[in-house]
Design a protein around this motif. Structure first.
Motif, PDB file in Angstrom:
ATOM      1  N   GLN A  97       9.599   6.011  -0.730  1.00 24.98           N
ATOM      2  CA  GLN A  97       8.499   6.743  -0.092  1.00 24.98           C
ATOM      3  C   GLN A  97       7.430   5.789   0.426  1.00 24.98           C
ATOM      4  O   GLN A  97       6.841   6.017   1.491  1.00 24.98           O
ATOM      5  CB  GLN A  97       7.885   7.733  -1.088  1.00 24.98           C
ATOM      6  CG  GLN A  97       8.822   8.878  -1.475  1.00 24.98           C
ATOM      7  CD  GLN A  97       8.232   9.750  -2.571  1.00 24.98           C
ATOM      8  OE1 GLN A  97       7.841   9.256  -3.619  1.00 24.98           O
ATOM      9  NE2 GLN A  97       8.168  11.056  -2.320  1.00 24.98           N
ATOM     10  N   GLY A 132       7.313   3.836   4.067  1.00 22.02           N
ATOM     11  CA  GLY A 132       6.779   4.412   5.295  1.00 22.02           C
ATOM     12  C   GLY A 132       5.403   3.880   5.650  1.00 22.02           C
ATOM     13  O   GLY A 132       4.859   4.229   6.700  1.00 22.02           O
ATOM     14  N   LEU A 133       4.818   3.023   4.782  1.00 23.50           N
ATOM     15  CA  LEU A 133       3.491   2.456   5.013  1.00 23.50           C
ATOM     16  C   LEU A 133       3.584   0.938   5.145  1.00 23.50           C
ATOM     17  O   LEU A 133       4.526   0.317   4.658  1.00 23.50           O
ATOM     18  CB  LEU A 133       2.556   2.799   3.845  1.00 23.50           C
ATOM     19  CG  LEU A 133       2.171   4.264   3.660  1.00 23.50           C
ATOM     20  CD1 LEU A 133       1.348   4.425   2.391  1.00 23.50           C
ATOM     21  CD2 LEU A 133       1.399   4.787   4.853  1.00 23.50           C
ATOM     22  N   ARG A 143       0.578  -0.198   0.433  1.00 18.86           N
ATOM     23  CA  ARG A 143       1.476   0.485  -0.504  1.00 18.86           C
ATOM     24  C   ARG A 143       0.899   0.563  -1.917  1.00 18.86           C
ATOM     25  O   ARG A 143       0.949   1.607  -2.564  1.00 18.86           O
ATOM     26  CB  ARG A 143       2.832  -0.231  -0.523  1.00 18.86           C
ATOM     27  CG  ARG A 143       3.586  -0.107   0.791  1.00 18.86           C
ATOM     28  CD  ARG A 143       4.882  -0.901   0.789  1.00 18.86           C
ATOM     29  NE  ARG A 143       5.520  -0.868   2.112  1.00 18.86           N
ATOM     30  CZ  ARG A 143       6.629  -1.523   2.427  1.00 18.86           C
ATOM     31  NH1 ARG A 143       7.230  -2.283   1.495  1.00 18.86           N
ATOM     32  NH2 ARG A 143       7.132  -1.445   3.635  1.00 18.86           N
ATOM     33  N   ASN A 155      -4.372   4.642   8.558  1.00 19.81           N
ATOM     34  CA  ASN A 155      -2.969   4.970   8.835  1.00 19.81           C
ATOM     35  C   ASN A 155      -2.776   6.473   8.666  1.00 19.81           C
ATOM     36  O   ASN A 155      -3.096   7.032   7.612  1.00 19.81           O
ATOM     37  CB  ASN A 155      -2.053   4.209   7.878  1.00 19.81           C
ATOM     38  CG  ASN A 155      -0.592   4.298   8.290  1.00 19.81           C
ATOM     39  OD1 ASN A 155       0.011   5.365   8.224  1.00 19.81           O
ATOM     40  ND2 ASN A 155      -0.026   3.178   8.719  1.00 19.81           N
ATOM     41  N   PRO A 156      -2.283   7.155   9.682  1.00 17.82           N
ATOM     42  CA  PRO A 156      -2.148   8.622   9.598  1.00 17.82           C
ATOM     43  C   PRO A 156      -1.178   9.088   8.521  1.00 17.82           C
ATOM     44  O   PRO A 156      -1.234  10.232   8.088  1.00 17.82           O
ATOM     45  CB  PRO A 156      -1.649   8.999  11.002  1.00 17.82           C
ATOM     46  CG  PRO A 156      -1.047   7.737  11.565  1.00 17.82           C
ATOM     47  CD  PRO A 156      -1.842   6.620  10.982  1.00 17.82           C
ATOM     48  N   LYS A 157      -0.284   8.213   8.060  1.00 23.42           N
ATOM     49  CA  LYS A 157       0.714   8.614   7.058  1.00 23.42           C
ATOM     50  C   LYS A 157       0.233   8.394   5.620  1.00 23.42           C
ATOM     51  O   LYS A 157       0.921   8.798   4.680  1.00 23.42           O
ATOM     52  CB  LYS A 157       2.007   7.818   7.263  1.00 23.42           C
ATOM     53  CG  LYS A 157       2.765   8.180   8.541  1.00 23.42           C
ATOM     54  CD  LYS A 157       4.091   7.435   8.579  1.00 23.42           C
ATOM     55  CE  LYS A 157       4.897   7.834   9.811  1.00 23.42           C
ATOM     56  NZ  LYS A 157       6.210   7.123   9.850  1.00 23.42           N
ATOM     57  N   PHE A 158      -0.925   7.738   5.457  1.00 22.55           N
ATOM     58  CA  PHE A 158      -1.384   7.380   4.114  1.00 22.55           C
ATOM     59  C   PHE A 158      -1.536   8.618   3.233  1.00 22.55           C
ATOM     60  O   PHE A 158      -1.005   8.674   2.113  1.00 22.55           O
ATOM     61  CB  PHE A 158      -2.715   6.632   4.210  1.00 22.55           C
ATOM     62  CG  PHE A 158      -3.201   6.082   2.901  1.00 22.55           C
ATOM     63  CD1 PHE A 158      -2.954   4.774   2.554  1.00 22.55           C
ATOM     64  CD2 PHE A 158      -3.920   6.876   2.009  1.00 22.55           C
ATOM     65  CE1 PHE A 158      -3.401   4.250   1.352  1.00 22.55           C
ATOM     66  CE2 PHE A 158      -4.362   6.368   0.801  1.00 22.55           C
ATOM     67  CZ  PHE A 158      -4.101   5.049   0.476  1.00 22.55           C
ATOM     68  N   LYS A 159      -2.254   9.613   3.705  1.00 19.16           N
ATOM     69  CA  LYS A 159      -2.513  10.813   2.906  1.00 19.16           C
ATOM     70  C   LYS A 159      -1.220  11.576   2.620  1.00 19.16           C
ATOM     71  O   LYS A 159      -1.005  12.085   1.509  1.00 19.16           O
ATOM     72  CB  LYS A 159      -3.505  11.715   3.637  1.00 19.16           C
ATOM     73  CG  LYS A 159      -4.007  12.890   2.819  1.00 19.16           C
ATOM     74  CD  LYS A 159      -5.095  13.635   3.566  1.00 19.16           C
ATOM     75  CE  LYS A 159      -5.637  14.786   2.729  1.00 19.16           C
ATOM     76  NZ  LYS A 159      -6.715  15.512   3.454  1.00 19.16           N
ATOM     77  N   GLU A 160      -0.349  11.636   3.621  1.00 22.32           N
ATOM     78  CA  GLU A 160       0.925  12.352   3.454  1.00 22.32           C
ATOM     79  C   GLU A 160       1.808  11.679   2.402  1.00 22.32           C
ATOM     80  O   GLU A 160       2.370  12.341   1.519  1.00 22.32           O
ATOM     81  CB  GLU A 160       1.648  12.398   4.800  1.00 22.32           C
ATOM     82  CG  GLU A 160       3.015  13.079   4.750  1.00 22.32           C
ATOM     83  CD  GLU A 160       3.737  13.012   6.077  1.00 22.32           C
ATOM     84  OE1 GLU A 160       4.949  13.337   6.108  1.00 22.32           O
ATOM     85  OE2 GLU A 160       3.105  12.632   7.090  1.00 22.32           O
ATOM     86  N   VAL A 161       1.903  10.348   2.466  1.00 22.08           N
ATOM     87  CA  VAL A 161       2.722   9.612   1.497  1.00 22.08           C
ATOM     88  C   VAL A 161       2.124   9.708   0.099  1.00 22.08           C
ATOM     89  O   VAL A 161       2.848   9.885  -0.895  1.00 22.08           O
ATOM     90  CB  VAL A 161       2.863   8.138   1.929  1.00 22.08           C
ATOM     91  CG1 VAL A 161       3.590   7.328   0.861  1.00 22.08           C
ATOM     92  CG2 VAL A 161       3.604   8.048   3.256  1.00 22.08           C
ATOM     93  N   CYS A 184      -1.994   3.018  -2.060  1.00 24.63           N
ATOM     94  CA  CYS A 184      -1.495   4.385  -1.914  1.00 24.63           C
ATOM     95  C   CYS A 184      -0.894   4.878  -3.228  1.00 24.63           C
ATOM     96  O   CYS A 184      -1.135   6.014  -3.640  1.00 24.63           O
ATOM     97  CB  CYS A 184      -0.443   4.431  -0.795  1.00 24.63           C
ATOM     98  SG  CYS A 184       0.236   6.078  -0.491  1.00 24.63           S
TER      99      CYS A 184
END
Length: 356
Positions: free
Chosen positions: A137, A140-141, A146, A111-117, A149
């Motif tokens: 927060q 978003g995953l 979750r 998931n491209p948002k994993f690192k950002e979150v 993360c």
């Protein structure tokens, strides 16, 4: 000449077809090698086979026999193919071995948002924001990502705390509350080196502030503690070494031997030498090092030792162990290896100040 020309054309056509077939096969094989180990014919091998085809064609033309050409053609191709497959095995192993991918990398790439979150949650943990904001927060995953993360963000935040000269107040209470609400078990946290180091930092910090820490527990305590004795930290699977000193006389003698009687000689001369002393560490026992507020215990099946702090002369720190010098005449230093030497030294060298 017509028959020779026909043989040459046939040889050239077969050689070209064989080359294209090998080229196509190699392209397909390279794709299969991405997921499994297999033996492959390298490009160098293809060249060798092509040369074998050409040599077979030339011999066939010179012999004027299509049968001779065929025998040499296919015989050469077969032998060279076997040799090439064997020689290219090591090269194929290097290129076809699967790359090990960590669980964290799989999650990040899934998931491209994993690192950002995870980065945002780490900052939130360091700022001690409420649990509800962290939940926002995580929304978003996908649900299945979750918890992992949050755990990755928590461990990264603990790394930051462990680098601080002093961990801020209420940090431990805040972390405990977060992990409880995220259903992160104590066993899961205890298996993470970041959390273990965080607990060690809190223990040393308590001792430096004059507080006896009460964070460590033993499921089965093999030691009969004294009254009001409190466990500080157990090290399991350590090795106890003792210093072994050896004395050896070295030197040389010179002179002559004089015969006194049949079979009896008397040597006239001198001996000059010196005593050489060597020392080495010898493993004695494997067991546990248990640190309390009153004593240090060395526990093993073969032997157990209790060392009260008032009977210890000094401590010697090592990266992977600690040395203990008992306060007794001619007592040998005891070396314990297989533990966090920095942490152990900080605990034992400062806990006595509280007892006093």
């Amino acid at each position: 000449m017509k028959s020779l020309g026909t043989i040459a054309k046939v040889g050239g056509a077969l050689g070209y077809a064989a080359y294209n077939g090998i080229k196509s096969t190699n392209a397909q094989t390279r794709q299969l090698n991405q997921t499994r180990n297999t033996k492959n014919i390298s490009p160098t091998g293809c060249g060798i086979i092509a040369i074998g085809f050409i040599l077979g064609a030339i011999v066939g033309i010179c012999a004027g026999s299509f049968m001779a050409f065929g025998i040499i053609f296919f015989g050469t191709a077969f032998v060279v193919s076997i040799m090439t497959i064997v020689s290219s095995d090591e090269e194929t192993k290097q290129t076809s071995s699967p790359t090990e991918v960590s669980k964290e990398d799989v999650l990040i790439n899934s998931n491209p948002k994993f690192k950002e979150v995870a980065g945002a949650i780490k900052k939130s943990i360091l700022s001690k924001v409420p649990h509800e904001y962290i939940n926002l927060q995580l929304k978003g995953l996908p649900v299945d990502l979750r918890k992992e993360c949050f755990l990755q963000a928590l461990l990264s935040a603990l790394d930051e705390y462990n680098l601080m000269p002093e961990i801020p107040n209420e940090t431990e209470k805040y972390i405990d509350g977060l992990t409880a609400k995220m259903n992160i078990s104590e066993d899961m946290l205890a298996s993470k080196s970041q959390y273990v180091d965080f607990t060690k930092s809190l223990i040393v910090q308590d001792i430096l502030h004059g507080i006896i820490p009460r964070r460590a527990t033993l499921t089965r305590n093999p030691i009969n503690f004294q009254k009001n004795e409190i466990l500080i930290w157990p090290f399991v699977g350590v090795v106890l070494y003792e210093e072994v000193v050896r004395h050896q006389s070295v030197g040389a003698s010179r002179g002559i031997s004089v015969r006194v009687a049949n079979g009896i000689y008397y040597r006239v001369g001198a001996f000059k030498g010196e005593t050489l002393t060597t020392s080495s560490l010898q493993a004695k026992y494997t067991g546990s090092l248990i640190i309390t507020n009153k004593n240090i215990y060395l526990y093993s099946i073969q032997k157990s030792i209790r060392l009260p702090y008032e009977k210890i002369l000094s401590f010697v720190p090592f990266e992977d162990g600690i040395g203990i010098q008992p306060d007794r005449m001619n007592a040998k230093t005891i070396y314990i290896k297989g533990l966090d030497g920095r942490f152990a030294f900080n605990v034992v060298s400062n806990i006595r100040n509280i007892n006093e």
